[in-house]
Write a protein that holds these residues in place. Sequence first.
Motif, PDB file in Angstrom:
ATOM      1  N   ALA A  16      34.262  36.859  46.827  1.00  0.00           N
ATOM      2  CA  ALA A  16      33.253  35.792  46.800  1.00  0.00           C
ATOM      3  C   ALA A  16      33.813  34.580  47.532  1.00  0.00           C
ATOM      4  O   ALA A  16      35.019  34.479  47.767  1.00  0.00           O
ATOM      5  CB  ALA A  16      32.898  35.434  45.363  1.00  0.00           C
ATOM      6  N   GLY A  71      37.895  34.023  47.433  1.00  0.00           N
ATOM      7  CA  GLY A  71      38.532  34.474  46.198  1.00  0.00           C
ATOM      8  C   GLY A  71      37.744  35.627  45.620  1.00  0.00           C
ATOM      9  O   GLY A  71      37.054  36.342  46.340  1.00  0.00           O
ATOM     10  N   SER A  72      37.838  35.788  44.326  1.00  0.00           N
ATOM     11  CA  SER A  72      37.134  36.882  43.674  1.00  0.00           C
ATOM     12  C   SER A  72      36.243  36.338  42.559  1.00  0.00           C
ATOM     13  O   SER A  72      36.412  35.207  42.106  1.00  0.00           O
ATOM     14  CB  SER A  72      38.131  37.889  43.106  1.00  0.00           C
ATOM     15  OG  SER A  72      38.967  37.242  42.166  1.00  0.00           O
ATOM     16  N   SER A  73      35.297  37.164  42.185  1.00  0.00           N
ATOM     17  CA  SER A  73      34.344  36.775  41.153  1.00  0.00           C
ATOM     18  C   SER A  73      34.359  37.842  40.057  1.00  0.00           C
ATOM     19  O   SER A  73      33.531  38.750  40.041  1.00  0.00           O
ATOM     20  CB  SER A  73      32.948  36.648  41.769  1.00  0.00           C
ATOM     21  OG  SER A  73      32.009  36.290  40.784  1.00  0.00           O
ATOM     22  N   PRO A  74      35.315  37.741  39.120  1.00  0.00           N
ATOM     23  CA  PRO A  74      35.453  38.780  38.112  1.00  0.00           C
ATOM     24  C   PRO A  74      34.346  38.733  37.058  1.00  0.00           C
ATOM     25  O   PRO A  74      33.910  37.647  36.655  1.00  0.00           O
ATOM     26  CB  PRO A  74      36.818  38.467  37.479  1.00  0.00           C
ATOM     27  CG  PRO A  74      37.034  37.016  37.717  1.00  0.00           C
ATOM     28  CD  PRO A  74      36.333  36.687  39.002  1.00  0.00           C
ATOM     29  N   LEU A 113      33.771  35.742  34.299  1.00  0.00           N
ATOM     30  CA  LEU A 113      35.107  35.349  33.858  1.00  0.00           C
ATOM     31  C   LEU A 113      35.767  34.377  34.823  1.00  0.00           C
ATOM     32  O   LEU A 113      35.535  34.427  36.026  1.00  0.00           O
ATOM     33  CB  LEU A 113      35.986  36.607  33.720  1.00  0.00           C
ATOM     34  CG  LEU A 113      35.428  37.717  32.826  1.00  0.00           C
ATOM     35  CD1 LEU A 113      36.331  38.950  32.869  1.00  0.00           C
ATOM     36  CD2 LEU A 113      35.269  37.231  31.386  1.00  0.00           C
TER      37      LEU A 113
END
Lengths: 91, 141
Positions: free
Chosen positions: A37, A45-48, A88
């Motif tokens: 994301a 980054g990431s979208s957990p 999260l």
Amino acid sequence: MFDAADLSAFVDPSMPGYVEALINGQPVGGLFRSNYAEAFGVISGSSPAFRCLDGIPVGFGATVVIGPVTYTVAEIQPAEPGFQLLKLETP
Amino acid sequence: MTQRTEIRNAFAALLTGLPSTGARVYQSRTRPLQAAELPAILIFSGGSRPEDKDLCSMRPGLMTYQLSADILVKHSVGNESTADQILDEITAAVFASVSANTLSGKVASLRLIHVGEVDLDDSLEKPALRLPVLFETQYST
């Protein structure tokens, strides 16, 4: 009609992304994804997110441990019937 | 190198080395930043306009040039006030550096003309805040 037994098939260890998380210290099976994301289009980054059965007692700010990472529940989003999606964040 | 480029480089140099952002000052950056690279400042060119009204001349004379500095910080659940504080501190440091600065005589002076609203994006596991700050200056061609 779907019932809890039917839904449990979707949170089975054979499902891709299945993990057993610790939510407030209690083991809960669910499907974990951490997709790529971007924020503002300039920060990557990431979208957990963790998808688990509805009715699992969890609230905003709850601690979710998945593997070596401890997350915090930032949002609880409605998902498919019978499921809830926990967005999260890391501290 | 054009005057705009020289001014923009000098502006970036001016903002480099601030306590929180350090060397993380980037011009026209297209590659996304990583969370570990925050806080950071992104510099973009704004518009230019000639101030002289001599329509017969191809030399505009005095030009007004806008530069924006987007300040980016990260925060997380339960840590909101710290993120706001960091943002305020960086903004104050930027103001102090830029205030009445002439970029070693390259421009008349830098003026703050607009501070935007703080924008929050929580798409990532570490949400980010962005504050756009717009400056204006003038230079002679």
